[in-house]
Design an enzyme around this catalytic site. Sequence first.
Site, PDB file in Angstrom:
ATOM      1  N   LYS A  23       7.408  24.898   3.807  1.00  0.00           N
ATOM      2  CA  LYS A  23       8.637  24.539   4.532  1.00  0.00           C
ATOM      3  C   LYS A  23       9.551  25.749   4.683  1.00  0.00           C
ATOM      4  O   LYS A  23      10.017  26.058   5.785  1.00  0.00           O
ATOM      5  CB  LYS A  23       9.388  23.432   3.771  1.00  0.00           C
ATOM      6  CG  LYS A  23      10.828  23.244   4.268  1.00  0.00           C
ATOM      7  CD  LYS A  23      11.546  22.123   3.546  1.00  0.00           C
ATOM      8  CE  LYS A  23      12.314  22.542   2.322  1.00  0.00           C
ATOM      9  NZ  LYS A  23      13.647  23.122   2.572  1.00  0.00           N
ATOM     10  N   ASN A  24       9.839  26.410   3.579  1.00  0.00           N
ATOM     11  CA  ASN A  24      10.844  27.469   3.636  1.00  0.00           C
ATOM     12  C   ASN A  24      10.334  28.713   4.361  1.00  0.00           C
ATOM     13  O   ASN A  24      11.129  29.524   4.824  1.00  0.00           O
ATOM     14  CB  ASN A  24      11.370  27.786   2.234  1.00  0.00           C
ATOM     15  CG  ASN A  24      12.215  26.639   1.697  1.00  0.00           C
ATOM     16  OD1 ASN A  24      12.639  25.763   2.459  1.00  0.00           O
ATOM     17  ND2 ASN A  24      12.452  26.618   0.396  1.00  0.00           N
ATOM     18  N   CYS A 117      20.570  20.063   2.005  1.00  0.00           N
ATOM     19  CA  CYS A 117      20.761  19.274   0.790  1.00  0.00           C
ATOM     20  C   CYS A 117      22.077  19.628   0.112  1.00  0.00           C
ATOM     21  O   CYS A 117      22.460  20.799   0.045  1.00  0.00           O
ATOM     22  CB  CYS A 117      19.620  19.546  -0.186  1.00  0.00           C
ATOM     23  SG  CYS A 117      18.113  18.676   0.238  1.00  0.00           S
ATOM     24  N   ARG A 122      27.162  26.282  -1.319  1.00  0.00           N
ATOM     25  CA  ARG A 122      26.114  27.169  -0.802  1.00  0.00           C
ATOM     26  C   ARG A 122      26.777  28.191   0.121  1.00  0.00           C
ATOM     27  O   ARG A 122      26.682  28.112   1.334  1.00  0.00           O
ATOM     28  CB  ARG A 122      25.025  26.352  -0.108  1.00  0.00           C
ATOM     29  CG  ARG A 122      24.340  25.412  -1.103  1.00  0.00           C
ATOM     30  CD  ARG A 122      23.252  24.595  -0.495  1.00  0.00           C
ATOM     31  NE  ARG A 122      22.014  25.356  -0.346  1.00  0.00           N
ATOM     32  CZ  ARG A 122      20.880  24.806   0.083  1.00  0.00           C
ATOM     33  NH1 ARG A 122      20.837  23.538   0.392  1.00  0.00           N
ATOM     34  NH2 ARG A 122      19.794  25.544   0.197  1.00  0.00           N
ATOM     35  N   ASP A 305      13.593  24.776  -7.244  1.00  0.00           N
ATOM     36  CA  ASP A 305      13.090  23.616  -6.498  1.00  0.00           C
ATOM     37  C   ASP A 305      12.076  22.795  -7.298  1.00  0.00           C
ATOM     38  O   ASP A 305      11.737  21.673  -6.902  1.00  0.00           O
ATOM     39  CB  ASP A 305      12.437  24.072  -5.179  1.00  0.00           C
ATOM     40  CG  ASP A 305      13.462  24.653  -4.218  1.00  0.00           C
ATOM     41  OD1 ASP A 305      14.663  24.423  -4.420  1.00  0.00           O
ATOM     42  OD2 ASP A 305      13.047  25.349  -3.270  1.00  0.00           O
ATOM     43  N   ARG A 398      12.231  15.280   4.839  1.00  0.00           N
ATOM     44  CA  ARG A 398      12.691  16.570   5.357  1.00  0.00           C
ATOM     45  C   ARG A 398      11.740  17.674   4.943  1.00  0.00           C
ATOM     46  O   ARG A 398      11.570  18.663   5.656  1.00  0.00           O
ATOM     47  CB  ARG A 398      14.073  16.920   4.774  1.00  0.00           C
ATOM     48  CG  ARG A 398      15.234  16.292   5.478  1.00  0.00           C
ATOM     49  CD  ARG A 398      16.517  16.898   4.978  1.00  0.00           C
ATOM     50  NE  ARG A 398      16.358  18.341   4.867  1.00  0.00           N
ATOM     51  CZ  ARG A 398      17.040  19.127   4.048  1.00  0.00           C
ATOM     52  NH1 ARG A 398      17.945  18.609   3.264  1.00  0.00           N
ATOM     53  NH2 ARG A 398      16.837  20.412   4.013  1.00  0.00           N
TER      54      ARG A 398
HETATM   55  N1  EPU Z   1      24.563  32.593  -2.874  1.00  0.00           N
HETATM   56  C1  EPU Z   1      25.835  33.145  -2.749  1.00  0.00           C
HETATM   57  N2  EPU Z   1      26.175  33.729  -1.565  1.00  0.00           N
HETATM   58  C2  EPU Z   1      25.327  33.788  -0.521  1.00  0.00           C
HETATM   59  C3  EPU Z   1      24.038  33.230  -0.653  1.00  0.00           C
HETATM   60  C4  EPU Z   1      23.683  32.642  -1.847  1.00  0.00           C
HETATM   61  O1  EPU Z   1      26.640  33.086  -3.673  1.00  0.00           O
HETATM   62  O2  EPU Z   1      25.706  34.329   0.528  1.00  0.00           O
HETATM   63  C5  EPU Z   1      24.163  31.960  -4.143  1.00  0.00           C
HETATM   64  C6  EPU Z   1      23.971  30.458  -3.973  1.00  0.00           C
HETATM   65  O3  EPU Z   1      25.161  29.756  -4.153  1.00  0.00           O
HETATM   66  C7  EPU Z   1      22.956  30.164  -5.042  1.00  0.00           C
HETATM   67  C8  EPU Z   1      22.105  31.432  -5.111  1.00  0.00           C
HETATM   68  O4  EPU Z   1      22.887  32.455  -4.492  1.00  0.00           O
HETATM   69  O5  EPU Z   1      23.614  30.025  -6.263  1.00  0.00           O
HETATM   70  C9  EPU Z   1      20.753  31.360  -4.436  1.00  0.00           C
HETATM   71  O6  EPU Z   1      20.875  30.858  -3.139  1.00  0.00           O
HETATM   72  P1  EPU Z   1      19.843  31.240  -1.992  1.00  0.00           P
HETATM   73  O7  EPU Z   1      20.598  31.890  -0.900  1.00  0.00           O
HETATM   74  O8  EPU Z   1      18.685  31.965  -2.575  1.00  0.00           O
HETATM   75  O9  EPU Z   1      19.360  29.806  -1.503  1.00  0.00           O
HETATM   76  P2  EPU Z   1      19.205  29.281  -0.043  1.00  0.00           P
HETATM   77  O10 EPU Z   1      18.730  30.360   0.848  1.00  0.00           O
HETATM   78  O11 EPU Z   1      20.414  28.518   0.332  1.00  0.00           O
HETATM   79  C10 EPU Z   1      16.692  28.692  -0.328  1.00  0.00           C
HETATM   80  C11 EPU Z   1      15.845  27.483  -0.095  1.00  0.00           C
HETATM   81  C12 EPU Z   1      16.178  26.436  -1.136  1.00  0.00           C
HETATM   82  C13 EPU Z   1      15.907  27.018  -2.511  1.00  0.00           C
HETATM   83  C14 EPU Z   1      16.698  28.325  -2.698  1.00  0.00           C
HETATM   84  C15 EPU Z   1      16.368  29.031  -3.998  1.00  0.00           C
HETATM   85  C16 EPU Z   1      15.447  27.560   2.263  1.00  0.00           C
HETATM   86  C17 EPU Z   1      15.702  26.976   3.610  1.00  0.00           C
HETATM   87  N3  EPU Z   1      16.070  26.986   1.250  1.00  0.00           N
HETATM   88  O12 EPU Z   1      18.037  28.254  -0.220  1.00  0.00           O
HETATM   89  O13 EPU Z   1      15.313  25.354  -0.918  1.00  0.00           O
HETATM   90  O14 EPU Z   1      16.299  26.100  -3.496  1.00  0.00           O
HETATM   91  O15 EPU Z   1      16.405  29.220  -1.620  1.00  0.00           O
HETATM   92  O16 EPU Z   1      15.028  29.356  -4.062  1.00  0.00           O
HETATM   93  O17 EPU Z   1      14.681  28.483   2.125  1.00  0.00           O
HETATM   94  C18 EPU Z   1      14.633  23.126  -1.050  1.00  0.00           C
HETATM   95  O18 EPU Z   1      13.583  23.497  -0.491  1.00  0.00           O
HETATM   96  O19 EPU Z   1      14.786  21.995  -1.552  1.00  0.00           O
HETATM   97  C19 EPU Z   1      15.734  24.061  -1.134  1.00  0.00           C
HETATM   98  C20 EPU Z   1      16.966  23.692  -1.431  1.00  0.00           C
END
Ligand code: EPU
Length: 423
Positions: A23-24, A117, A122, A305, A398
């Site tokens: 998915k990601n 989610c 975020r 996850d 999803r």
């Molecule tokens: N963070 C910040 N600032 C930013 C970006 C992130 O403070 O600008 C913090 C977030 O608050 C969090 C941490 O950094 O504490 C990690 O967040 P990350 O950006 O890595 O997560 P994401 O890109 O929002 C993706 C996946 C998530 C998965 C996370 C961690 C996608 C579309 N989503 O989210 O997937 O949990 O990486 O591996 O790739 C899921 O599949 O259920 C899901 C939520």
Amino acid sequence: MKEKLRIQGCARLEGEVAVSGGKNAAVAIIPAALLADSPCTIENVPDINDVHVLIEMLQWLGAKVEFKDNVMWIDPRTVDKYNPPYELAGKMRASYYLAPVLLGLFHRAEVPLPGGCDIGARPIDQTVKGMENLGVKVETLGGVLVAVADRLLGNDIFLDMPSVGATVNSMLTAVSVPGMTCIHNAAKEPHIVDLANFLSSMGAYVKGAGTDVIRIRGGRQLHGANYTIVPDQIETGTLMIAAAASGGDVTITGAIPAHMESLSAKLLEMGVHVSSEDDWIRVRSNRVFRSVNVKTQGYPGFPTDLQQPLSALLTVANGTSLVTETIFESRFRFLDELRKMGANVRVIESSLAMITGVDRLVGTRVNATDLRAGAAMIVAGLMAEGVTEIGGVGYILRGYERIDEKLARIGAHIERIQVEDAF
Ligand code: EPU
């Protein structure tokens, strides 16, 4: 009428089950295809709701898209808009991956800020910083990310944390920006490497994905490519945990065992048999589990996850487990649902939960509060005595392709039902 998943627990899972595409990875690769000057064919695309939302968005932007039997064909040559509407973009987190892509095409993008989610704050400050470092003017106006190309030039980007989203957005911006960009403290997840491989197959210069530093020499015109998406690491892990939870003997095919090492190590510690070769993983258990401590981290650490489904398994382990969630602050809400089934769980502080194993869980009505909470409810439902009814099926669909059918084929008593009163 709403949908629920209904599970009659305690069935043993046995046999082979194939994992779907990631998915990601898909939600990053599909937008990237818009940067090509000719069509892309992408295989092993998971047939999940997030992908269908992306298709709608791409079509709204003007692209031609066909999707059948997990193969997606995208012709981006007719894309003529840079501002997807909130009704579509608000439905999923990854819609903001369109911002750097549309910026590359039109030097301007207006993309509503991420949905997805609800697992805590975020923020997108790292994405904004990355784009600004490359000469993009970024503003958030009325919930919309407005990015305008100013003086684009490759540069160093130092991420404060290895954020998946910020790494993807920095990569997608950098491929269209002339000069060399180095993304430091980059995320190393398998979907980051997959996106890099896809961009390379389109003719981009991308080196170092999977390490802390990704180097991209941008500004080349990218071309269409044929590409196959990597297997889903989290679906693989969910199936492994489900197999263990049922006391079963399940072989997961089409997987990449190396991506699963942090989970395999934990399952082995718990007393589960895990073996693997090339592209399959076999999980066997006798339903007797030792407690373990788990701490979530970026790859190659234990993935956030899989924290929720593993926590569900720990509710019946012998002894007390400590679960530390370091990535998302609200990823313990689902524990309330497990408690309804008889689990002995306590959130000690916002990032630390204590799970003391009980002899048995009992089926009841529970709710999937987010996608991976849904996976946790399925794992709990498989272990519980009696019937578990899971609401919030939309969250689960999803991100998991036909999870009910896959589990049913290996012996789970699971079905999707329509009910009047779904909560
Ligand atoms: N963070 C910040 N600032 C930013 C970006 C992130 O403070 O600008 C913090 C977030 O608050 C969090 C941490 O950094 O504490 C990690 O967040 P990350 O950006 O890595 O997560 P994401 O890109 O929002 C993706 C996946 C998530 C998965 C996370 C961690 C996608 C579309 N989503 O989210 O997937 O949990 O990486 O591996 O790739 C899921 O599949 O259920 C899901 C939520």
